[in-house]
Design an enzyme around this catalytic site. Structure first.
Site, PDB file in Angstrom:
ATOM      1  N   GLY A 153       0.828  -1.208   0.000  1.00  0.00           N
ATOM      2  CA  GLY A 153       0.000   0.000   0.000  1.00  0.00           C
ATOM      3  C   GLY A 153       0.863   1.259   0.000  1.00  0.00           C
ATOM      4  O   GLY A 153       1.926   1.284   0.619  1.00  0.00           O
ATOM      5  N   ASP A 204       0.109   1.233   8.689  1.00  0.00           N
ATOM      6  CA  ASP A 204      -0.425   0.416   9.782  1.00  0.00           C
ATOM      7  C   ASP A 204       0.547   0.358  10.976  1.00  0.00           C
ATOM      8  O   ASP A 204       0.163  -0.018  12.078  1.00  0.00           O
ATOM      9  CB  ASP A 204      -0.699  -1.013   9.303  1.00  0.00           C
ATOM     10  N   ARG A 219     -25.544  12.718  17.042  1.00  0.00           N
ATOM     11  CA  ARG A 219     -25.393  11.370  16.501  1.00  0.00           C
ATOM     12  C   ARG A 219     -24.156  10.678  17.052  1.00  0.00           C
ATOM     13  O   ARG A 219     -23.231  11.323  17.546  1.00  0.00           O
ATOM     14  CB  ARG A 219     -25.196  11.447  14.986  1.00  0.00           C
ATOM     15  N   GLY A 252      -5.963  -0.569   9.094  1.00  0.00           N
ATOM     16  CA  GLY A 252      -5.203  -1.282  10.123  1.00  0.00           C
ATOM     17  C   GLY A 252      -5.765  -2.680  10.168  1.00  0.00           C
ATOM     18  O   GLY A 252      -6.695  -2.966  10.901  1.00  0.00           O
ATOM     19  N   ARG A 254     -24.160   6.795  12.461  1.00  0.00           N
ATOM     20  CA  ARG A 254     -23.746   6.824  11.054  1.00  0.00           C
ATOM     21  C   ARG A 254     -22.326   6.279  10.929  1.00  0.00           C
ATOM     22  O   ARG A 254     -21.500   6.461  11.819  1.00  0.00           O
ATOM     23  CB  ARG A 254     -23.723   8.260  10.524  1.00  0.00           C
ATOM     24  N   ARG A 314      -4.067   7.288   3.929  1.00  0.00           N
ATOM     25  CA  ARG A 314      -2.868   6.877   3.212  1.00  0.00           C
ATOM     26  C   ARG A 314      -2.381   7.929   2.213  1.00  0.00           C
ATOM     27  O   ARG A 314      -1.226   7.906   1.800  1.00  0.00           O
ATOM     28  CB  ARG A 314      -3.221   5.612   2.428  1.00  0.00           C
TER      29      ARG A 314
END
Ligand code: F6P
Length: 412
Positions: free
Chosen positions: A19, A139, A186, A194, A298, A307
């Site tokens: 990644g 991560d 909310r 991760g 939500r 990233r």
């Protein structure tokens, strides 16, 4: 002048796999600059290990302009595994060897996490290829043996380039979403990347998330019931009747219908290292909160926003410092090693004397140390806040703390 340089006539190759992170271009630029001063010609292998397959895909980085602040990787990336895997049983190591020979690459720096550097380690161990691993992952779960001194404790911690920028990004996004959560009373469930470890979701805690779930602690039936009770209690107690709950994408969650506790998959298709794509846990939790507690909830997935984007200052210096250590390894022709920061430090102390290196043989995953997470409170401990403070500094957030007097209508 050039002829007198130490490694004149030699070529160093750099590749990046896995990644992307905001700090890969910075790593490439810093390694390239230093290797060039030593006299190396520097090549970039494009698309990770894939760039050494077939006819190869290699570019010349020597004396070229470069922008290390720009995030991602200009060399591109892939999750190609040269070793046989379930997805691709072919052994492509001979192609790698052939291309290293064809392009006359003498030393290879592999920028990656556990997968890319795991392959580099195998190539070093089985084929004797001179490799230097360079850590990279948002991560932050690639073992670096970075000691975090906290009180009398010496905690075996991790510090990987890419994580500091992503951590800061997650902190900012979390704090930002508070205004919407508060305005609508909310509960927001924020999903953060991760896969196996909870390091990165720490940024959400720094950004004032109220509760945190991490992959190290599966949410089986009893923990899930306890979590829902806590959510209700915390919501009712909150001054603004809103909560932010941050959850790592890799959290295992009890499914009422199947009776199983498992991760939520975005797709079960696996990559060449055997990883499926995760995603969707925030939606599952939000609907259970709405249905079971009757509180509006939500889901928001931070996803690639963690990233992507530019390299932050801490990462810029971290990559420069680790590249200084690469110089040391190159000068000593000491391969099969990965430069690391030995001791958790803040920005000014990111200097070469605080670096060390670990054997590629020790490359592997490392979860969040137990001492960093309070399993009952479902939040990070002061020890982890102290760790993150080295990167993020003091919290300087503003809250809307004004309360208005309630008006009672005059009924006379
Ligand atoms: O390995 C880093 C990571 O950011 C994980 O947290 C995440 O599961 C994975 O990448 C997803 O990457 P992609 O969607 O690019 O395969």
């Amino acid at each position: 002048m050039r002829e007198y340089k130490i490694f004149h006539g030699k070529t160093l190759g750099i590749l990046s796999g896995g990644g992307d992170t905001p700090a890969i271009n910075s790593s490439i630029e810093n390694i390239r600059n230093r290797a060039q001063l030593l006299g190396y010609k520097v090549f970039g292998v494009r698309h990770g290990w894939k760039g050494l397959l077939g006819d190869g895909d290699v570019v010349d980085l020597t004396n070229q302009p470069y922008d290390g602040i720009y995030g991602g990787t200009a060399l591109r990336s892939s999750r190609t595994n040269p070793f046989p895997s379930k997805k691709n049983p072919e052994n492509r190591v001979p192609q790698i060897l052939k291309n290293l020979e064809r392009y006359k690459i003498d030393v290879l720096v592999s920028i990656g996490g556990d997968d890319t550097n795991g392959a580099a380690k195998k190539l070093y161990e089985t084929e004797g290829i001179p490799v230097i691993g360079f850590p990279k992952t948002i991560d932050n779960d690639l073992r670096t043996r970075t000691i975090h001194e906290y009180g009398n404790l010496k905690i075996d911690s991790v510090l990987c380039p890419g994580y500091p920028s992503a951590l800061k990004g997650v902190m900012e996004l979390t704090h930002r979403i508070k205004t919407t959560a508060e305005s609508h009373s909310r509960i927001m469930i924020l999903e953060v990347m991760g896969r196996d470890a909870g390091w990165l979701v720490g940024g959400a805690a720094y950004g004032q998330a109220d509760m945190i779930l991490i992959p190290e602690y599966p949410m089986d039936k009893s923990r899930k019931d306890f979590f829902l009770e806590q959510v209700k209690e915390n919501f009712l107690r909150s001054s603004k009747k809103s909560l932010i709950i941050a959850v790592s994408e890799g959290v295992k969650w009890y499914n009422d219908e199947t009776g199983k506790t498992d991760v939520v998959y975005a797709s079960t298709e696996v990559d060449e290292y055997g990883h499926p794509r995760l995603g969707g846990i925030s939606g599952v939790i939000a609907s259970e909160i709405s249905n079971k507690l009757g509180i509006e909830a939500r889901a928001q997935n931070v996803g690639y926003f963690a990233r992507s984007g530019e390299c932050r200052l801490y990462d810029r210096k971290l990559t420069a410092t680790l590249a200084d250590k690469v110089v040391d390894l190159l000068l000593r022709e000491d391969y099969g090693k990965m430069p690391v920061i030995k001791k958790m430090v803040s920005y000014p102390e990111l200097e070469e004397f605080n670096t060390g290196c670990i054997d590629m043989g020790n490359v592997g995953n490392q979860p969040l140390p137990e001492i960093y997470y309070d399993i009952d409170e479902m939040r990070f401990t002061d020890a982890y806040f102290d760790f993150m403070h080295h990167i993020l500094g003091d919290r300087t957030f503003f809250d809307f703390k004004y309360d208005f007097p309630v008006v009672i209508p005059d009924i006379k």
